[in-house]
Design a protein around this motif. Structure first.
Motif, PDB file in Angstrom:
ATOM      1  N   VAL A 303       0.689  -1.518   0.002  1.00  0.00           N
ATOM      2  CA  VAL A 303       0.143   0.063   0.407  1.00  0.00           C
ATOM      3  C   VAL A 303       0.664   1.115  -0.079  1.00  0.00           C
ATOM      4  N   GLY A 304       0.065   2.265  -1.469  1.00  0.00           N
ATOM      5  CA  GLY A 304       0.715   3.317  -0.812  1.00  0.00           C
ATOM      6  C   GLY A 304       1.135   4.772  -2.113  1.00  0.00           C
ATOM      7  N   THR A 305       0.970   5.664  -1.527  1.00  0.00           N
ATOM      8  CA  THR A 305       2.229   6.060  -2.952  1.00  0.00           C
ATOM      9  C   THR A 305       2.973   6.463  -3.448  1.00  0.00           C
ATOM     10  N   THR A 306       3.223   6.782  -4.544  1.00  0.00           N
ATOM     11  CA  THR A 306       4.796   6.292  -5.197  1.00  0.00           C
ATOM     12  C   THR A 306       4.833   7.771  -6.328  1.00  0.00           C
ATOM     13  N   SER A 307       6.251   8.073  -6.477  1.00  0.00           N
ATOM     14  CA  SER A 307       5.788   8.856  -7.478  1.00  0.00           C
ATOM     15  C   SER A 307       6.906   8.761  -8.603  1.00  0.00           C
ATOM     16  N   ILE A 308       5.926   8.892  -9.951  1.00  0.00           N
ATOM     17  CA  ILE A 308       6.694   8.450 -10.947  1.00  0.00           C
ATOM     18  C   ILE A 308       7.543   9.300 -11.780  1.00  0.00           C
ATOM     19  N   LEU A 309       8.808   9.311 -10.956  1.00  0.00           N
ATOM     20  CA  LEU A 309       9.706  10.865 -11.712  1.00  0.00           C
ATOM     21  C   LEU A 309      10.294  10.099 -13.270  1.00  0.00           C
ATOM     22  N   MET A 310      10.268  11.075 -14.573  1.00  0.00           N
ATOM     23  CA  MET A 310      10.910  10.933 -15.884  1.00  0.00           C
ATOM     24  C   MET A 310      12.041  10.260 -15.566  1.00  0.00           C
ATOM     25  N   ASN A 311      12.635   9.455 -15.789  1.00  0.00           N
ATOM     26  CA  ASN A 311      13.459   8.610 -15.962  1.00  0.00           C
ATOM     27  C   ASN A 311      14.864   9.614 -16.616  1.00  0.00           C
ATOM     28  N   ALA A 312      15.433  10.428 -14.844  1.00  0.00           N
ATOM     29  CA  ALA A 312      16.396  11.234 -15.459  1.00  0.00           C
ATOM     30  C   ALA A 312      18.123  10.679 -16.362  1.00  0.00           C
ATOM     31  N   SER A 313      17.846   9.302 -16.265  1.00  0.00           N
ATOM     32  CA  SER A 313      19.789   8.607 -17.104  1.00  0.00           C
ATOM     33  C   SER A 313      19.571   8.664 -17.894  1.00  0.00           C
ATOM     34  N   THR A 314      17.706   8.578 -18.436  1.00  0.00           N
ATOM     35  CA  THR A 314      18.092   8.571 -20.443  1.00  0.00           C
ATOM     36  C   THR A 314      17.599   9.836 -20.988  1.00  0.00           C
ATOM     37  N   GLN A 315      17.953  10.607 -19.758  1.00  0.00           N
ATOM     38  CA  GLN A 315      17.472  12.396 -20.614  1.00  0.00           C
ATOM     39  C   GLN A 315      18.572  13.014 -20.636  1.00  0.00           C
ATOM     40  N   GLY A 316      19.480  12.894 -19.690  1.00  0.00           N
ATOM     41  CA  GLY A 316      20.485  14.420 -20.009  1.00  0.00           C
ATOM     42  C   GLY A 316      20.750  14.865 -18.484  1.00  0.00           C
ATOM     43  N   VAL A 317      21.215  15.748 -18.842  1.00  0.00           N
ATOM     44  CA  VAL A 317      21.098  16.868 -17.055  1.00  0.00           C
ATOM     45  C   VAL A 317      20.373  17.713 -17.282  1.00  0.00           C
ATOM     46  N   GLY A 318      19.302  17.990 -16.794  1.00  0.00           N
ATOM     47  CA  GLY A 318      18.516  18.707 -16.371  1.00  0.00           C
ATOM     48  C   GLY A 318      17.020  18.986 -17.288  1.00  0.00           C
ATOM     49  N   ARG A 319      17.172  17.477 -17.878  1.00  0.00           N
ATOM     50  CA  ARG A 319      16.009  17.434 -19.229  1.00  0.00           C
ATOM     51  C   ARG A 319      15.021  16.262 -18.785  1.00  0.00           C
ATOM     52  N   ASP A 320      15.391  16.198 -17.293  1.00  0.00           N
ATOM     53  CA  ASP A 320      14.734  14.604 -17.132  1.00  0.00           C
ATOM     54  C   ASP A 320      12.726  14.671 -16.724  1.00  0.00           C
ATOM     55  N   TYR A 321      13.051  15.293 -18.136  1.00  0.00           N
ATOM     56  CA  TYR A 321      10.646  15.032 -18.108  1.00  0.00           C
ATOM     57  C   TYR A 321      10.664  14.531 -19.433  1.00  0.00           C
ATOM     58  N   LEU A 322       9.571  14.566 -19.704  1.00  0.00           N
ATOM     59  CA  LEU A 322       8.719  14.235 -21.057  1.00  0.00           C
ATOM     60  C   LEU A 322       8.286  15.433 -21.318  1.00  0.00           C
ATOM     61  N   GLN A 323       8.027  15.664 -22.641  1.00  0.00           N
ATOM     62  CA  GLN A 323       7.472  16.428 -23.600  1.00  0.00           C
ATOM     63  C   GLN A 323       6.178  15.796 -24.488  1.00  0.00           C
ATOM     64  N   ILE A 324       5.381  16.762 -24.092  1.00  0.00           N
ATOM     65  CA  ILE A 324       3.343  16.320 -24.401  1.00  0.00           C
ATOM     66  C   ILE A 324       4.354  17.645 -25.562  1.00  0.00           C
TER      67      ILE A 324
END
Length: 426
Positions: A303-324
């Motif tokens: 049980v519990g909440t969990t953060s789904i953070l965009m995977n920084a290791s695949t995006q590079g420094v400063g770009r650890d997020y998704l673009q729509i």
């Protein structure tokens, strides 16, 4: 106001004589003493202004949008009909918006445009009515205030995250007035309280969530890669949005006593099509499956909440997020492994996506924030203010260090009390 009068019948006997027209005989009267109805004699009518219940709640809108409803005012005329000449308005949230965030205001009686207004050099203004507006005697007239929002971007004057509210200004003693249709007198509003509309927050673009159906809500023993939740996120056509974080909630239960149901290896995957067959590009490097947004979380159990953070290791420094991209819809799937022990007769897994119930606390005049190690950099920091973190990309694809991020407060389809859950059962 006016004086009041009453005419009635008193209890004095033998003051009324009645004779039958045909018989010519006296008629015995039955007299009920009465003070009569109270009547008010006034020189002219009165005018009051309140906020109408149809005023919309807090909303989110894209910069550059025309005709955004910012408030609805109800004008009431007592004793006589009033020809409304003008009314006073103010830009309410001076700490979080400026007159530059609005290019103009339009005023509407239903579907008919009756006037306009504009803030010039000050947050106060008076309406210009171009069509006659008659408030009926002892009745109401509802006027809707719509705003045209300024653009946000390079060399544009609009403010990212500005909270824009336009209200009736009760402090202006002569700014709201009309002419009595019977008396011919000028009638000023007697309402001295400002109205308080929720207003709308302006971003260059914004997301819209929608819950979708999962393939099956049945749990069959222990399963790997079981789908718990599906939803979509659409970026407004005004511009792309960045997504840094989702928050998922998982709860499990099982029976009889001693039996367990647990969830591990929770993952969020993203796709460009509603059939969940085309994973998004730019994620999945380093051995992770295509389209997987987060590193596998192996420690989530029961049980519990969990953060789904965009995977920084695949995006590079400063770009650890998704673009729509602007106008595009991406489709998301929350999945994980279900493990059951002691052959439970009854087991459930509940899943949902979390929303935010407050706007982030802000520093000074900032309307947007950057991202720190604990989520949004807000004062004071509170984890429940950053269940969904996104950026409207004011002038460029924002880095996490830019003050161009906010949370999920009032994002359409993402309620403050979270998206509707999905319950999986045996």
């Amino acid at each position: 106001m006016g004086s009041t009068y009453q005419w009635g019948i008193g209890p004095v006997a033998n003051l009324i004589s009645t004779t039958g027209v045909t018989s010519g005989k006296d008629v015995e009267e039955i007299i009920t003493p009465s003070d009569g109805q109270v009547m008010t004699v006034a020189r002219n009518g009165s005018l009051t202004v309140t906020i109408d219940p149809s005023t919309p709640p807090y909303t989110i809108a894209s910069a550059g949008t025309s005709g955004v409803t910012l408030g609805v005012l109800k004008f009431h005329a007592a004793n006589e009909a009033i020809n409304l000449e003008r009314f006073a308005l103010q830009l309410t949230n001076v700490a979080s918006s400026s007159i530059n965030d609005l290019t103009s205001l339009s005023l509407w009686d239903g579907s008919t445009k009756v006037g306009w207004a504009m803030f010039t050099n000050t947050r106060f203004t008076t309406s210009i009515l171009t069509t006659q507006v008659i408030i009926p005697k002892d009745g109401d007239k509802v006027i809707t205030i719509k705003g045209d929002l300024a653009d946000i971007g390079m060399n544009q004057v609009g403010t990212q995250g500005a909270l824009i509210a336009v209200d009736y200004d009760g402090d202006d003693l002569i700014g709201t007035r009309g002419v009595g249709q019977s008396s011919g007198s000028t009638i000023n509003s007697s309402s001295r309280a400002d109205t308080k509309s929720a207003g709308g927050r302006m971003f260059k673009s914004f997301p819209t969530f929608a819950k979708l159906t999962i393939p099956s809500t049945k749990i069959i023993g222990s399963e790997t890669g079981k789908t718990f939740y599906r939803f979509s996120v659409r970026a407004d056509s005004a511009g792309s949005i960045g997504v840094y974080k989702f928050t998922a909630y998982i709860a499990t239960s099982s029976a009889p006593i001693g039996a367990t149901t647990s969830v591990t290896n929770l993952k969020m995957k993203a796709f460009t099509d509603p059939y969940y067959s085309s994973p998004i590009s730019g994620f999945g490097e380093g051995g992770a499956p295509a389209g997987q947004l987060n590193n596998t979380i192996a420690s989530l159990i029961n049980v519990g909440t969990t953060s789904i953070l965009m995977n920084a290791s695949t995006q590079g420094v400063g770009r650890d997020y998704l673009q729509i991209p602007a106008g595009a819809t991406y489709y998301f799937q929350l999945q994980g492994d279900v493990t059951q022990t002691n052959a439970p007769r009854s087991a459930t897994v509940q899943a949902r996506i979390e929303g935010d119930d407050k706007y982030p606390h802000l520093r000074g005049t900032d309307q947007m924030v950057s991202i720190g190690s604990n989520g949004l950099n807000v004062v004071p920091y509170a984890g429940d203010l950053s269940d969904f973190i996104w950026s409207p990309n004011a002038t460029t694809t924002s880095l996490t260090t830019h003050k161009d991020w906010t949370n999920g407060y009032f994002v359409q389809g993402l309620p403050a009390d979270n998206m509707d859950p999905v319950v999986l059962t045996q």
